[in-house]
Scaffold this motif. Structure first.
Motif, short mmCIF file in Angstrom:
data_model
loop_
_atom_site.label_atom_id
_atom_site.label_comp_id
_atom_site.label_asym_id
_atom_site.label_seq_id
_atom_site.Cartn_x
_atom_site.Cartn_y
_atom_site.Cartn_z
N ASP A 92 8.32 -3.47 -4.22
CA ASP A 92 9.70 -3.06 -3.93
C ASP A 92 10.13 -3.75 -2.65
N GLU A 93 10.97 -4.78 -2.80
CA GLU A 93 11.39 -5.53 -1.62
C GLU A 93 12.50 -4.82 -0.85
N ASP A 94 13.09 -3.77 -1.42
CA ASP A 94 14.18 -3.06 -0.76
C ASP A 94 13.72 -1.85 0.04
N ALA A 95 12.44 -1.53 -0.02
CA ALA A 95 11.93 -0.41 0.77
C ALA A 95 12.03 -0.76 2.26
N PRO A 96 12.25 0.23 3.11
CA PRO A 96 12.37 -0.05 4.55
C PRO A 96 11.13 -0.75 5.10
N GLY A 97 11.32 -1.51 6.14
CA GLY A 97 10.21 -2.20 6.78
C GLY A 97 9.78 -3.43 5.99
N ARG A 98 8.50 -3.51 5.70
CA ARG A 98 7.94 -4.71 5.05
C ARG A 98 7.96 -4.62 3.53
N GLY A 99 8.60 -3.61 2.97
CA GLY A 99 8.59 -3.43 1.52
C GLY A 99 7.49 -2.45 1.14
N TRP A 100 7.33 -2.24 -0.18
CA TRP A 100 6.39 -1.21 -0.64
C TRP A 100 5.59 -1.75 -1.83
N TRP A 101 4.25 -1.73 -1.69
CA TRP A 101 3.37 -2.16 -2.78
C TRP A 101 3.13 -1.02 -3.77
N HIS A 102 3.49 -1.25 -5.02
CA HIS A 102 3.31 -0.24 -6.07
C HIS A 102 2.09 -0.53 -6.95
N TRP A 103 1.69 -1.79 -7.01
CA TRP A 103 0.59 -2.13 -7.92
C TRP A 103 0.09 -3.52 -7.59
N ALA A 104 -1.21 -3.69 -7.65
CA ALA A 104 -1.82 -5.02 -7.54
C ALA A 104 -3.11 -5.01 -8.36
N VAL A 105 -3.24 -5.98 -9.24
CA VAL A 105 -4.39 -6.10 -10.14
C VAL A 105 -4.92 -7.52 -10.05
N ALA A 106 -6.21 -7.69 -9.98
CA ALA A 106 -6.84 -9.01 -9.99
C ALA A 106 -8.03 -8.98 -10.94
N GLY A 107 -8.52 -10.17 -11.27
CA GLY A 107 -9.70 -10.25 -12.13
C GLY A 107 -9.40 -10.20 -13.61
N LEU A 108 -8.15 -10.46 -14.00
CA LEU A 108 -7.83 -10.52 -15.43
C LEU A 108 -8.31 -11.84 -16.00
N PRO A 109 -9.06 -11.83 -17.08
CA PRO A 109 -9.58 -13.09 -17.65
C PRO A 109 -8.46 -14.01 -18.14
N ALA A 110 -8.75 -15.29 -18.16
CA ALA A 110 -7.77 -16.29 -18.62
C ALA A 110 -7.44 -16.14 -20.10
N THR A 111 -8.28 -15.44 -20.84
CA THR A 111 -8.05 -15.24 -22.28
C THR A 111 -7.05 -14.13 -22.56
N VAL A 112 -6.70 -13.35 -21.54
CA VAL A 112 -5.77 -12.24 -21.71
C VAL A 112 -4.34 -12.72 -21.48
N ASP A 113 -3.41 -12.35 -22.36
CA ASP A 113 -2.01 -12.72 -22.16
C ASP A 113 -1.07 -11.53 -22.29
N SER A 114 -1.61 -10.32 -22.28
CA SER A 114 -0.76 -9.14 -22.32
C SER A 114 -1.54 -7.91 -21.88
N LEU A 115 -0.80 -6.89 -21.46
CA LEU A 115 -1.37 -5.58 -21.14
C LEU A 115 -0.56 -4.53 -21.88
N PRO A 116 -1.22 -3.52 -22.42
CA PRO A 116 -0.48 -2.44 -23.05
C PRO A 116 0.13 -1.54 -21.98
N GLU A 117 1.08 -0.72 -22.39
CA GLU A 117 1.62 0.28 -21.48
C GLU A 117 0.48 1.21 -21.05
N ASN A 118 0.52 1.63 -19.79
CA ASN A 118 -0.46 2.54 -19.20
C ASN A 118 -1.85 1.93 -19.07
N ALA A 119 -1.92 0.60 -18.96
CA ALA A 119 -3.22 -0.08 -18.79
C ALA A 119 -3.93 0.39 -17.54
N SER A 120 -3.18 0.80 -16.52
CA SER A 120 -3.79 1.21 -15.26
C SER A 120 -4.57 2.51 -15.40
#
Length: 198
Positions: A92-120
């Motif tokens: 969220d770039e509009d949050a006060p200050g430096r913005g607000w991080w809602h989600w960050a994911v890493a380590g997704l394989p190169a073979t993946v090209d989609s995520l279902p809803e509620n993957a988290s």
């Protein structure tokens, strides 16, 4: 006079060579020539629409926000050549200050090209071997929109194509750390921006 003729001749030769190379590049990229014509790296979603309003299913579910807190369905296409993995963030770039991080994911394989809803929350990401950051709500995983009342905020969802399959990030590390490590390995990105206000 001879020098001028030589310059004109060289310029003419360079121009013809440039035109020839340009024609070869067009032919190489044209469909039907047998070469792979890469499109633009794109990100789409079945649950949120670029420029639209975030659905209640994706809204945070604590404090005075009463949503489903389900991470959105995402699909990406035409990642750049050399992609060895993917990462995703929602900011969220509009949050006060430096913005607000809602989600960050890493380590997704190169073979993946989609995520279902509620993957988290569903365990889908863990099955892929992916890791999630601690967001700015101080919880691990996806934390949906929950801005203060007033003007709607813009939520930037970005998928990153990475030149590395392993960023050496651990589950629950701060989102800022994820952002830094993702930045060191990014070779392309695609994003969509969704709005939400109360």
């Amino acid at each position: 006079m001879r020098v001028r003729c030589l310059v004109v001749s060289l310029a003419s030769s360079w121009r013809h060579r440039t035109l020839a190379v340009g024609a070869m590049l067009v032919l190489f990229a044209a469909p039907g020539t047998g070469a792979r014509a890469d499109g633009a790296f794109t990100l789409t979603s079945a649950t949120v629409r670029a420029g639209g309003t975030m659905q209640n299913a994706q809204v945070f579910d604590q404090n005075d926000c009463k949503g489903g807190n389900r991470s959105p369905q995402l699909t990406w296409r035409d990642a750049p050549a050399g992609t060895r993995g993917f990462a995703i963030t929602m900011f969220d770039e509009d949050a006060p200050g430096r913005g607000w991080w809602h989600w960050a994911v890493a380590g997704l394989p190169a073979t993946v090209d989609s995520l279902p809803e509620n993957a988290s929350s569903s365990g889908f990401l863990q099955k892929l071997g992916a890791v999630e950051a601690r967001n700015d709500f101080d919880t691990v995983g996806y934390g949906g929109p929950c801005p203060p009342p007033g003007k709607p905020h813009r939520y930037i969802i970005t998928v990153y194509a990475l030149n590395s399959a392993d960023l050496r990030l651990a589950q629950g590390r701060p989102a800022l750390m994820f952002d830094h490590e993702i930045g060191t390995a990014t070779i392309g990105s695609a994003r969509l921006v969704v709005n939400y206000g109360r």
